[in-house]
Design an enzyme around this catalytic site. Structure first.
Site, PDB file in Angstrom:
ATOM      1  CB  SER A 103      -0.998   0.049   1.281  1.00 27.61           C
ATOM      2  OG  SER A 103      -1.579   1.212   1.431  1.00 27.61           O
TER       3      SER A 103
ATOM      4  CE1 TYR B  48      -5.255  -1.542   4.112  1.00 28.52           C
ATOM      5  CE2 TYR B  48      -3.917   0.415   3.674  1.00 28.52           C
ATOM      6  CZ  TYR B  48      -4.522  -0.682   3.252  1.00 28.52           C
ATOM      7  OH  TYR B  48      -4.237  -1.108   1.883  1.00 28.52           O
TER       8      TYR B  48
END
Length: 257
Positions: free
Chosen positions: A145, A158
């Protein structure tokens, strides 16, 4: 002889492959010539994606799985081996997130996100790698990510999980490099999906994402397919431990005007 970028004769499993980025990659691998099993927890999505894969002329499977359940991943592997005879490519794409201030973020939700995004990726690798190591051939692609590299506001769990995915990718790459198995990751930038369209179009966060992306647009999930096909192909036979960023210039961005 130069290795070509195609997947004819290959077989793939995409965990978390029935929606969004994962579904686009599963269909992209099929269009490049691979037989593809796209799996997730929801069997109706598994069935729909399998039908879309089969419409390309490739084989598929209809097996649900949960990255928090090792037994379900083993059942998926066994079904893929029975149907395809081998698994050449594994993409670990299952993930979840939640936005909230970190100061009082519930530990149970922190653990749930890391259990899915990081430990779930490990489970996928541990389940499929022995077969690949025995054959001395495999292509594993994990999904990182932007938050692997930079902080995104109020998504600490996250971000921590995705930073861990990059580190895990590199660790497995050097452990398995001598055995014909490459382990890489793709780090998507901001891509429009059914789940985030409202956020991207109708929030200050969405405006900031757009401002920080030099291409001045959000990605289309199909624009991740090329990176996946490359890393899954024999053209990437000497590429391992890499985190390939596909972000429209986001991480390169400083001042844009």
């Amino acid at each position: 002889m130069t290795a070509s970028i195609h997947l004819e004769g290959k077989s793939a499993v995409v965990i978390g492959g029935t929606s969004g980025i994962g579904r686009a990659m599963a269909l992209g691998l099929a269009n490049a010539g691979a037989d593809v099993a796209a799996s997730s927890r929801r069997i109706e999505q598994v069935n729909e994606t399998a039908a879309a894969i089969e419409a390309t002329g490739r084989k598929s499977l209809r097996v649900a799985s949960d990255v928090c359940d090792h037994n379900s991943l083993e059942a998926l592997r066994d079904a893929a081996l029975k149907a395809f005879g081998k698994v050449d490519i594994l993409i670990n794409c299952a993930g979840k997130t939640k936005r909230a201030p970190t100061i009082n973020f519930p530990e149970s939700e922190w653990n749930d996100i890391l259990e899915t995004n990081l430990t779930g990726t490990l489970r996928g690798c541990q389940t499929f790698a022995p077969h690949m190591l025995q054959r001395k051939y495999g292509r594993i692609i994990n999904i990182a990510s932007l938050s692997t590299f930079v902080a995104l506001y109020e998504v600490a769990a996250y971000a921590a999980s995705k930073a861990g995915v990059a580190s895990l990718t590199k660790s497995l790459a050097i452990e398995w490099a001598q055995h014909g198995v490459t382990v890489n990751a793709i780090a998507p930038g901001v891509f429009r999906t059914a789940l985030n369209s409202n956020l991207l179009d109708n929030s200050e966060r969405g405006k900031e994402f757009l401002m920080r992306t030099p291409m001045r647009r959000f990605g289309k999930v199909e624009e991740l397919v090329g990176a996946a096909i490359f890393l899954a192909s024999d053209a990437a036979s000497f590429v391992t431990g890499e985190v390939l960023v596909v972000d429209g210039g986001f991480l390169a961005s400083g001042v844009n005007q």
